[in-house]
Design a protein around this motif. Structure first.
Motif, PDB file in Angstrom:
ATOM      1  N   HIS A   1     141.376  61.912  20.544  1.00 64.66           N
ATOM      2  CA  HIS A   1     142.092  61.227  19.466  1.00 64.66           C
ATOM      3  C   HIS A   1     142.065  62.142  18.243  1.00 64.66           C
ATOM      4  O   HIS A   1     140.997  62.371  17.668  1.00 64.66           O
ATOM      5  N   ILE A   2     143.217  62.677  17.860  1.00 62.16           N
ATOM      6  CA  ILE A   2     143.298  63.705  16.810  1.00 62.16           C
ATOM      7  C   ILE A   2     143.915  63.121  15.542  1.00 62.16           C
ATOM      8  O   ILE A   2     144.946  62.444  15.593  1.00 62.16           O
ATOM      9  N   TYR A   3     143.262  63.406  14.408  1.00 57.85           N
ATOM     10  CA  TYR A   3     143.741  62.931  13.105  1.00 57.85           C
ATOM     11  C   TYR A   3     143.787  64.103  12.125  1.00 57.85           C
ATOM     12  O   TYR A   3     142.961  65.014  12.205  1.00 57.85           O
ATOM     13  N   ASP A   4     144.746  64.038  11.180  1.00 58.49           N
ATOM     14  CA  ASP A   4     144.723  65.039  10.108  1.00 58.49           C
ATOM     15  C   ASP A   4     143.626  64.679   9.110  1.00 58.49           C
ATOM     16  O   ASP A   4     142.883  65.536   8.651  1.00 58.49           O
ATOM     17  N   TYR A   5     143.505  63.391   8.779  1.00 63.73           N
ATOM     18  CA  TYR A   5     142.493  62.911   7.835  1.00 63.73           C
ATOM     19  C   TYR A   5     142.167  61.468   8.202  1.00 63.73           C
ATOM     20  O   TYR A   5     143.069  60.679   8.482  1.00 63.73           O
ATOM     21  N   ILE A   6     140.895  61.122   8.245  1.00 63.04           N
ATOM     22  CA  ILE A   6     140.491  59.758   8.600  1.00 63.04           C
ATOM     23  C   ILE A   6     140.157  58.998   7.321  1.00 63.04           C
ATOM     24  O   ILE A   6     139.141  59.272   6.673  1.00 63.04           O
ATOM     25  N   GLN A   7     141.046  58.072   6.943  1.00 63.67           N
ATOM     26  CA  GLN A   7     140.839  57.309   5.710  1.00 63.67           C
ATOM     27  C   GLN A   7     139.674  56.332   5.855  1.00 63.67           C
ATOM     28  O   GLN A   7     138.849  56.188   4.960  1.00 63.67           O
ATOM     29  N   GLN A   8     139.590  55.678   7.020  1.00 66.02           N
ATOM     30  CA  GLN A   8     138.521  54.698   7.272  1.00 66.02           C
ATOM     31  C   GLN A   8     137.358  55.389   7.985  1.00 66.02           C
ATOM     32  O   GLN A   8     137.039  55.090   9.136  1.00 66.02           O
ATOM     33  N   MET A   9     136.714  56.297   7.287  1.00 69.10           N
ATOM     34  CA  MET A   9     135.679  57.119   7.925  1.00 69.10           C
ATOM     35  C   MET A   9     134.502  56.282   8.412  1.00 69.10           C
ATOM     36  O   MET A   9     133.855  56.622   9.411  1.00 69.10           O
ATOM     37  N   HIS A  10     134.216  55.175   7.749  1.00 71.98           N
ATOM     38  CA  HIS A  10     133.093  54.342   8.181  1.00 71.98           C
ATOM     39  C   HIS A  10     133.310  53.787   9.595  1.00 71.98           C
ATOM     40  O   HIS A  10     132.353  53.583  10.336  1.00 71.98           O
ATOM     41  N   VAL A  11     134.570  53.570   9.973  1.00 73.80           N
ATOM     42  CA  VAL A  11     134.862  53.086  11.331  1.00 73.80           C
ATOM     43  C   VAL A  11     134.576  54.196  12.343  1.00 73.80           C
ATOM     44  O   VAL A  11     133.964  53.964  13.389  1.00 73.80           O
ATOM     45  N   ALA A  12     134.995  55.427  12.022  1.00 71.74           N
ATOM     46  CA  ALA A  12     134.742  56.568  12.919  1.00 71.74           C
ATOM     47  C   ALA A  12     133.244  56.829  13.057  1.00 71.74           C
ATOM     48  O   ALA A  12     132.747  57.067  14.173  1.00 71.74           O
ATOM     49  N   TYR A  13     132.518  56.784  11.941  1.00 68.12           N
ATOM     50  CA  TYR A  13     131.064  56.956  11.998  1.00 68.12           C
ATOM     51  C   TYR A  13     130.425  55.875  12.879  1.00 68.12           C
ATOM     52  O   TYR A  13     129.515  56.141  13.658  1.00 68.12           O
ATOM     53  N   SER A  14     130.897  54.636  12.736  1.00 69.30           N
ATOM     54  CA  SER A  14     130.328  53.518  13.489  1.00 69.30           C
ATOM     55  C   SER A  14     130.560  53.666  14.985  1.00 69.30           C
ATOM     56  O   SER A  14     129.719  53.271  15.801  1.00 69.30           O
ATOM     57  N   ALA A  15     131.708  54.250  15.353  1.00 71.19           N
ATOM     58  CA  ALA A  15     132.060  54.393  16.774  1.00 71.19           C
ATOM     59  C   ALA A  15     131.320  55.542  17.441  1.00 71.19           C
ATOM     60  O   ALA A  15     131.164  55.560  18.670  1.00 71.19           O
ATOM     61  N   ALA A  16     130.849  56.501  16.664  1.00 79.93           N
ATOM     62  CA  ALA A  16     130.315  57.751  17.217  1.00 79.93           C
ATOM     63  C   ALA A  16     128.919  57.587  17.809  1.00 79.93           C
ATOM     64  O   ALA A  16     128.098  56.823  17.308  1.00 79.93           O
ATOM     65  N   ASP A  17     128.675  58.353  18.875  1.00 77.96           N
ATOM     66  CA  ASP A  17     127.328  58.500  19.420  1.00 77.96           C
ATOM     67  C   ASP A  17     126.699  59.807  18.958  1.00 77.96           C
ATOM     68  O   ASP A  17     125.496  59.882  18.718  1.00 77.96           O
ATOM     69  N   ILE A  18     127.533  60.851  18.855  1.00 74.73           N
ATOM     70  CA  ILE A  18     127.104  62.170  18.392  1.00 74.73           C
ATOM     71  C   ILE A  18     128.177  62.698  17.447  1.00 74.73           C
ATOM     72  O   ILE A  18     129.373  62.423  17.628  1.00 74.73           O
ATOM     73  N   ILE A  19     127.752  63.462  16.441  1.00 73.93           N
ATOM     74  CA  ILE A  19     128.688  63.973  15.440  1.00 73.93           C
ATOM     75  C   ILE A  19     128.528  65.479  15.297  1.00 73.93           C
ATOM     76  O   ILE A  19     127.404  65.989  15.250  1.00 73.93           O
ATOM     77  N   ILE A  20     129.662  66.184  15.252  1.00 68.88           N
ATOM     78  CA  ILE A  20     129.700  67.608  14.892  1.00 68.88           C
ATOM     79  C   ILE A  20     130.363  67.694  13.526  1.00 68.88           C
ATOM     80  O   ILE A  20     131.438  67.122  13.315  1.00 68.88           O
ATOM     81  N   SER A  21     129.725  68.392  12.588  1.00 64.22           N
ATOM     82  CA  SER A  21     130.233  68.390  11.218  1.00 64.22           C
ATOM     83  C   SER A  21     129.943  69.697  10.509  1.00 64.22           C
ATOM     84  O   SER A  21     129.001  70.409  10.842  1.00 64.22           O
ATOM     85  N   ARG A  22     130.786  70.014   9.524  1.00 65.41           N
ATOM     86  CA  ARG A  22     130.425  70.999   8.518  1.00 65.41           C
ATOM     87  C   ARG A  22     129.241  70.433   7.737  1.00 65.41           C
ATOM     88  O   ARG A  22     128.855  69.274   7.913  1.00 65.41           O
ATOM     89  N   ALA A  23     128.683  71.219   6.818  1.00 64.04           N
ATOM     90  CA  ALA A  23     127.473  70.791   6.117  1.00 64.04           C
ATOM     91  C   ALA A  23     127.668  70.800   4.604  1.00 64.04           C
ATOM     92  O   ALA A  23     126.771  71.176   3.855  1.00 64.04           O
ATOM     93  N   GLY A  24     128.866  70.364   4.161  1.00 63.71           N
ATOM     94  CA  GLY A  24     129.047  70.131   2.735  1.00 63.71           C
ATOM     95  C   GLY A  24     128.075  69.057   2.278  1.00 63.71           C
ATOM     96  O   GLY A  24     127.662  68.194   3.065  1.00 63.71           O
ATOM     97  N   ALA A  25     127.721  69.079   1.025  1.00 69.75           N
ATOM     98  CA  ALA A  25     126.647  68.205   0.533  1.00 69.75           C
ATOM     99  C   ALA A  25     126.939  66.729   0.744  1.00 69.75           C
ATOM    100  O   ALA A  25     126.052  65.960   1.126  1.00 69.75           O
ATOM    101  N   ILE A  26     128.180  66.307   0.481  1.00 70.19           N
ATOM    102  CA  ILE A  26     128.489  64.885   0.611  1.00 70.19           C
ATOM    103  C   ILE A  26     128.518  64.478   2.079  1.00 70.19           C
ATOM    104  O   ILE A  26     128.048  63.391   2.447  1.00 70.19           O
ATOM    105  N   ALA A  27     129.020  65.356   2.936  1.00 74.29           N
ATOM    106  CA  ALA A  27     128.971  65.071   4.377  1.00 74.29           C
ATOM    107  C   ALA A  27     127.527  64.878   4.829  1.00 74.29           C
ATOM    108  O   ALA A  27     127.205  63.932   5.564  1.00 74.29           O
ATOM    109  N   VAL A  28     126.642  65.753   4.373  1.00 79.53           N
ATOM    110  CA  VAL A  28     125.220  65.651   4.741  1.00 79.53           C
ATOM    111  C   VAL A  28     124.640  64.324   4.253  1.00 79.53           C
ATOM    112  O   VAL A  28     123.960  63.609   5.002  1.00 79.53           O
ATOM    113  N   SER A  29     124.923  63.958   3.004  1.00 73.14           N
ATOM    114  CA  SER A  29     124.386  62.705   2.444  1.00 73.14           C
ATOM    115  C   SER A  29     124.930  61.489   3.186  1.00 73.14           C
ATOM    116  O   SER A  29     124.196  60.537   3.468  1.00 73.14           O
ATOM    117  N   GLU A  30     126.228  61.510   3.513  1.00 74.11           N
ATOM    118  CA  GLU A  30     126.818  60.402   4.261  1.00 74.11           C
ATOM    119  C   GLU A  30     126.181  60.285   5.638  1.00 74.11           C
ATOM    120  O   GLU A  30     125.852  59.176   6.092  1.00 74.11           O
TER     121      GLU A  30
END
Length: 363
Positions: A244-273
């Motif tokens: 499932h490919i998106y340019d930008y996920i507006q409802q990020m809390h839904v994507a976070y809730s659905a995930a079992d594992i996450i791959i991410s960059r390590a910008g400060a706000i991403a890390v805090s979230e």
């Protein structure tokens, strides 16, 4: 008389989201507050901030490029023009307090506010201070940071270590995994990987994911992939029932809730979230940032056994490292619990308390 706040910052979601979080908290404490945002013309804050219901004014300003360019030659003119416009904005809006959240957009506005003796506060998200915030720290009243050891960059007597402010929607709206999967049309019986390359996308992560689609299928994974607007056209044809490919996920809390594992960059706000989310994370830090601050952000969590860090020059090890993680439920649980223990949940509230004290001093 209602309180008046100007918030300036932008360029990336990492500067915009803390600004919005502070605005939300300020509005909660002062329900009749007037809040104005100031950003840089042509940058993403000009589009994103109005989506949260706030007015924004753009300055003609851009950062200094690392290589020789016409933009660099124009920088002194842009800075002077932006300082003049900032003065006009401040004189018209008459703020009680001014906040900068980093990025070159915040420089002229916060500098001018400080020179006009208006209470000023800056918020630094990263473990390595940005150029604009280092410049502003000499004249602002308060410097709020998320990491220890920031005396290297800022006057020690001004520093308050309060964490990174996050939008209320994330902390309060994380939902049941099953409901989140329904909302995203995902298979409830499959493990879910979420890939986030930052608000603008990440070329190397995108190339990696495109190359590993067969590998993910072998692991019986379904993937939510935020590839970024500039990469979406290149990858959208790869969409299928498992990808499932998106340019930008507006409802990020839904994507976070659905995930079992996450791959991410390590910008400060991403890390805090991600600390608030409390899921197992593999960070692939961007090497194309000042003083390698993304790696330092991620390494601080890896050192506490809260995350896995794989640098871009180590991606030949991806299948081995990721394969071990996806097949080790106990490690996933340990990483998630450790991430959750690192979360700071009330940073926005503490920053607004600092603003309150600054305004009281100025009465």
């Amino acid at each position: 008389m209602s309180k008046r706040l100007i918030i300036s910052g932008g360029g990336t979601a990492g500067h915009i989201h803390p600004a919005v979080a502070i605005a939300e908290e300020f509005q909660e404490v002062y329900p009749d507050a007037k809040i104005l945002f100031v950003g840089a013309k042509g940058k993403m804050e000009m589009e994103k901030v109005p989506q949260y219901g706030y007015e924004i004014i753009g300055l003609w300003i851009s950062g200094i490029q690392r290589k020789i360019s016409l933009s660099n030659l124009l920088f002194p003119i842009k800075l002077i023009a932006s300082l003049i416009k900032s003065r006009a904005i401040i004189k018209t809006f008459k703020p009680d307090v001014v906040v900068g959240t980093g990025g070159f957009a915040s420089g002229p506005l916060v500098k001018m506010a400080a020179s006009l003796k208006i209470p000023t506060l800056i918020q630094e998200q990263n473990s390595v201070a940005g150029l604009t915030n280092k410049w502003l720290s000499k004249t602002v009243d308060c410097v709020c940071v998320a990491y220890s050891g920031m005396e290297e960059y800022f006057p020690a007597h001004k520093i308050k270590r309060l964490g990174n402010p996050l939008k209320k929607s994330l902390a309060s709206q994380l939902i049941d995994k099953s409901i989140a999967k329904d909302q995203l049309s995902l298979n409830k019986d499959k493990a879910t990987l979420l890939v986030v390359g930052g608000s603008l996308g990440a070329q190397r992560i995108n190339e990696l994911i495109a190359d590993k689609i067969d590998f993910f299928n072998q692991q019986n994974l379904q993937t939510i992939w935020q590839c970024g607007a500039i990469y979406y056209e290149r990858y959208k044809h790869l969409k299928n029932n498992h990808l499932h490919i998106y340019d930008y996920i507006q409802q990020m809390h839904v994507a976070y809730s659905a995930a079992d594992i996450i791959i991410s960059r390590a910008g400060a706000i991403a890390v805090s979230e991600l600390c608030q989310v409390g899921k197992p994370v593999m960070f692939i830090p961007s090497p194309n940032v000042a003083e390698n601050h993304q790696y330092k952000n991620a390494k601080s969590l890896q050192d506490k056994n809260a995350a896995i860090v794989l640098k871009e020059d180590q991606l030949n090890q991806f299948e081995e490292v990721f394969g071990k993680l996806i097949n080790d439920k106990k490690q996933q649980q340990r990483l998630g619990q450790s991430m959750k223990s690192m979360a700071v949940n009330d940073a926005a509230k503490q920053i607004v308390n600092q603003l309150k004290m600054l305004m009281q001093k100025n009465v």
